[in-house]
Design a protein around this motif. Structure first.
Motif, mmCIF file in Angstrom:
data_model
loop_
_atom_site.group_PDB
_atom_site.id
_atom_site.type_symbol
_atom_site.label_atom_id
_atom_site.label_comp_id
_atom_site.label_asym_id
_atom_site.label_seq_id
_atom_site.Cartn_x
_atom_site.Cartn_y
_atom_site.Cartn_z
ATOM 1 N N MET A 1 -2.415 -27.091 -5.409
ATOM 2 C CA MET A 1 -3.052 -25.830 -5.729
ATOM 3 C C MET A 1 -2.137 -24.672 -5.319
ATOM 4 S SD MET A 1 -6.923 -24.640 -4.882
ATOM 5 C CE MET A 1 -6.773 -23.940 -3.256
ATOM 6 N N GLU A 2 -2.119 -23.650 -6.113
ATOM 7 C CA GLU A 2 -1.253 -22.504 -5.855
ATOM 8 C C GLU A 2 -1.996 -21.432 -5.058
ATOM 9 O OE1 GLU A 2 1.197 -19.652 -8.785
ATOM 10 O OE2 GLU A 2 1.601 -21.806 -8.951
ATOM 11 N N ALA A 3 -1.263 -20.762 -4.157
ATOM 12 C CA ALA A 3 -1.847 -19.716 -3.315
ATOM 13 C C ALA A 3 -2.456 -18.608 -4.169
ATOM 14 C CB ALA A 3 -0.770 -19.138 -2.395
ATOM 15 N N LYS A 4 -3.625 -18.157 -3.772
ATOM 16 C CA LYS A 4 -4.281 -17.033 -4.440
ATOM 17 C C LYS A 4 -3.583 -15.749 -3.991
ATOM 18 C CE LYS A 4 -8.818 -14.965 -5.178
ATOM 19 N NZ LYS A 4 -8.589 -14.682 -6.557
ATOM 20 N N ILE A 5 -3.356 -14.836 -4.912
ATOM 21 C CA ILE A 5 -2.731 -13.552 -4.598
ATOM 22 C C ILE A 5 -3.829 -12.504 -4.523
ATOM 23 C CG2 ILE A 5 -1.123 -11.776 -5.393
ATOM 24 C CD1 ILE A 5 0.317 -14.081 -6.920
ATOM 25 N N ILE A 6 -3.861 -11.775 -3.412
ATOM 26 C CA ILE A 6 -4.861 -10.734 -3.194
ATOM 27 C C ILE A 6 -4.120 -9.441 -2.870
ATOM 28 C CG2 ILE A 6 -6.866 -10.024 -1.849
ATOM 29 C CD1 ILE A 6 -7.078 -12.985 -0.967
ATOM 30 N N GLU A 7 -4.454 -8.380 -3.570
ATOM 31 C CA GLU A 7 -3.853 -7.075 -3.283
ATOM 32 C C GLU A 7 -4.386 -6.550 -1.947
ATOM 33 O OE1 GLU A 7 -1.547 -5.267 -4.989
ATOM 34 O OE2 GLU A 7 -1.380 -6.798 -6.548
ATOM 35 N N LYS A 8 -3.494 -5.966 -1.159
ATOM 36 C CA LYS A 8 -3.919 -5.355 0.101
ATOM 37 C C LYS A 8 -4.511 -3.985 -0.209
ATOM 38 C CE LYS A 8 -2.341 -3.642 4.549
ATOM 39 N NZ LYS A 8 -1.175 -3.400 5.408
ATOM 40 N N GLY A 23 -11.340 -20.504 7.681
ATOM 41 C CA GLY A 23 -10.287 -21.384 8.182
ATOM 42 C C GLY A 23 -9.093 -21.514 7.266
ATOM 43 N N LEU A 24 -8.969 -20.617 6.270
ATOM 44 C CA LEU A 24 -7.829 -20.667 5.370
ATOM 45 C C LEU A 24 -6.606 -20.026 6.026
ATOM 46 C CD1 LEU A 24 -9.584 -19.748 2.002
ATOM 47 C CD2 LEU A 24 -9.218 -22.003 3.006
ATOM 48 N N VAL A 25 -5.428 -20.407 5.567
ATOM 49 C CA VAL A 25 -4.165 -19.893 6.095
ATOM 50 C C VAL A 25 -3.516 -19.022 5.025
ATOM 51 C CG1 VAL A 25 -1.895 -20.484 7.020
ATOM 52 C CG2 VAL A 25 -3.874 -21.919 7.572
ATOM 53 N N GLY A 26 -3.103 -17.813 5.426
ATOM 54 C CA GLY A 26 -2.504 -16.896 4.475
ATOM 55 C C GLY A 26 -1.314 -16.155 5.053
ATOM 56 N N ALA A 27 -0.676 -15.366 4.200
ATOM 57 C CA ALA A 27 0.414 -14.478 4.620
ATOM 58 C C ALA A 27 -0.068 -13.052 4.419
ATOM 59 C CB ALA A 27 1.670 -14.730 3.795
ATOM 60 N N LEU A 36 2.572 -15.359 8.772
ATOM 61 C CA LEU A 36 1.644 -16.416 8.393
ATOM 62 C C LEU A 36 0.518 -16.346 9.403
ATOM 63 C CD1 LEU A 36 4.056 -19.400 7.607
ATOM 64 C CD2 LEU A 36 3.290 -17.546 6.112
ATOM 65 N N SER A 37 -0.702 -16.252 8.915
ATOM 66 C CA SER A 37 -1.828 -15.997 9.807
ATOM 67 C C SER A 37 -3.015 -16.887 9.495
ATOM 68 C CB SER A 37 -2.262 -14.530 9.700
ATOM 69 O OG SER A 37 -1.269 -13.674 10.188
ATOM 70 N N ALA A 38 -3.845 -17.068 10.531
ATOM 71 C CA ALA A 38 -5.082 -17.840 10.413
ATOM 72 C C ALA A 38 -5.933 -17.534 11.632
ATOM 73 C CB ALA A 38 -4.792 -19.337 10.330
ATOM 74 N N ILE A 39 -7.222 -17.819 11.503
ATOM 75 C CA ILE A 39 -8.139 -17.671 12.633
ATOM 76 C C ILE A 39 -7.641 -18.566 13.767
ATOM 77 C CG2 ILE A 39 -9.792 -19.515 12.087
ATOM 78 C CD1 ILE A 39 -11.040 -16.066 12.656
ATOM 79 N N VAL A 40 -7.850 -18.152 14.998
ATOM 80 C CA VAL A 40 -7.342 -18.895 16.152
ATOM 81 C C VAL A 40 -8.229 -20.108 16.430
ATOM 82 C CG1 VAL A 40 -6.865 -18.797 18.633
ATOM 83 C CG2 VAL A 40 -6.260 -16.857 17.170
ATOM 84 N N ASP A 148 -2.972 -20.908 1.393
ATOM 85 C CA ASP A 148 -4.192 -20.727 0.610
ATOM 86 C C ASP A 148 -4.182 -19.392 -0.129
ATOM 87 O OD1 ASP A 148 -5.511 -23.172 1.472
ATOM 88 O OD2 ASP A 148 -5.644 -22.199 3.427
ATOM 89 N N PHE A 149 -3.600 -18.370 0.510
ATOM 90 C CA PHE A 149 -3.553 -17.053 -0.121
ATOM 91 C C PHE A 149 -2.405 -16.237 0.451
ATOM 92 C CE2 PHE A 149 -6.190 -16.568 3.586
ATOM 93 C CZ PHE A 149 -5.941 -15.286 4.067
ATOM 94 N N ILE A 150 -1.988 -15.236 -0.329
ATOM 95 C CA ILE A 150 -0.956 -14.291 0.093
ATOM 96 C C ILE A 150 -1.479 -12.905 -0.240
ATOM 97 C CG2 ILE A 150 1.429 -13.495 -0.201
ATOM 98 C CD1 ILE A 150 2.077 -16.372 -1.216
ATOM 99 N N VAL A 151 -1.475 -12.029 0.766
ATOM 100 C CA VAL A 151 -1.910 -10.660 0.562
ATOM 101 C C VAL A 151 -0.687 -9.856 0.137
ATOM 102 C CG1 VAL A 151 -2.978 -8.631 1.597
ATOM 103 C CG2 VAL A 151 -3.724 -10.931 2.299
ATOM 104 N N LYS A 152 -0.724 -9.388 -1.107
ATOM 105 C CA LYS A 152 0.417 -8.663 -1.673
ATOM 106 C C LYS A 152 0.404 -7.227 -1.194
ATOM 107 C CE LYS A 152 2.815 -7.693 -5.956
ATOM 108 N NZ LYS A 152 2.751 -7.688 -7.409
#
Length: 186
Positions: A1-8, A23-27, A36-40, A148-152
């Motif tokens: 599956m490809e990372a979802k792109i979300i506009e900041k 619990g998803l991991v994103g940039a 690279l970030s995620a909930i602790v 899982d996602f990248i915030v553009k």
């Protein structure tokens, strides 16, 4: 599956918080560079180790609000409350006997996000041992199949990571000089 792109932007803040809270991991861009970030928690920590191909044992920076820091189990020197929020990572003693690297980011968007998620792991956006990736396109090319996602965002303010200072014991010492001048703290 490809990372979802979300506009900041403000309209997507709740969606980004929801992704982290699930619990998803994103940039996402912090107050310095993309991370690279995620909930602790242990599950997301293991996943970030795998994504970065990083040897286990090195902890990640935890981003948190000033309120989270005040209510933490960390031994926080008072001077940090005068400095934060800032692009300064402090290694602090935990009352349980260990240490943690924390930062209260100097970025309003990140602080709003942290209010919705609680502390987030943050580590440079790169494969372990390689240089940090500083723009969306490089991050997308490298991590599109593992995140899982990248915030553009186009607002990478600095090409420097945060300054890192070890405040777990005296004398304090600067471990990494970054975008903040911490010389007055040592």
């Amino acid at each position: 599956m490809e990372a979802k792109i979300i506009e900041k932007n403000d309209e997507n803040l709740l969606q980004i918080a929801d992704y982290f809270n699930r619990g998803l991991v994103g940039a996402i861009v912090t107050d310095t560079i993309y991370g690279l970030s995620a909930i602790v928690n242990e599950e997301t920590k293991e996943r970030i180790f795998e994504i970065k191909n990083r040897q286990k044992g090195k902890n990640f920076i935890e981003l948190m609000t000033l309120n989270d820091l005040k209510n933490s189990s960390l031994d926080v020197p008072e001077v940090l409350f005068d400095v934060y929020p800032e692009s300064l990572t402090a290694i602090l003693s935990d009352k349980s006997g260990g240490t943690k690297a924390i930062r209260v980011p100097k970025d309003e968007y990140m602080l709003k996000l942290l209010e919705l998620t609680g502390p987030l792991f943050s580590t440079s956006a790169n494969i372990s041992g390689e240089k940090s990736l500083l723009n969306f396109f490089d991050i997308y090319d490298t991590f599109k199949s593992s995140l899982d996602f990248i915030v553009k965002s186009d607002d990478v303010r600095e090409a420097l990571a945060s300054t890192m200072i070890d405040m777990s014991k005296k004398p304090y010492r600067i471990i990494r000089q970054g975008s903040f001048d911490a010389s007055s703290l040592i």
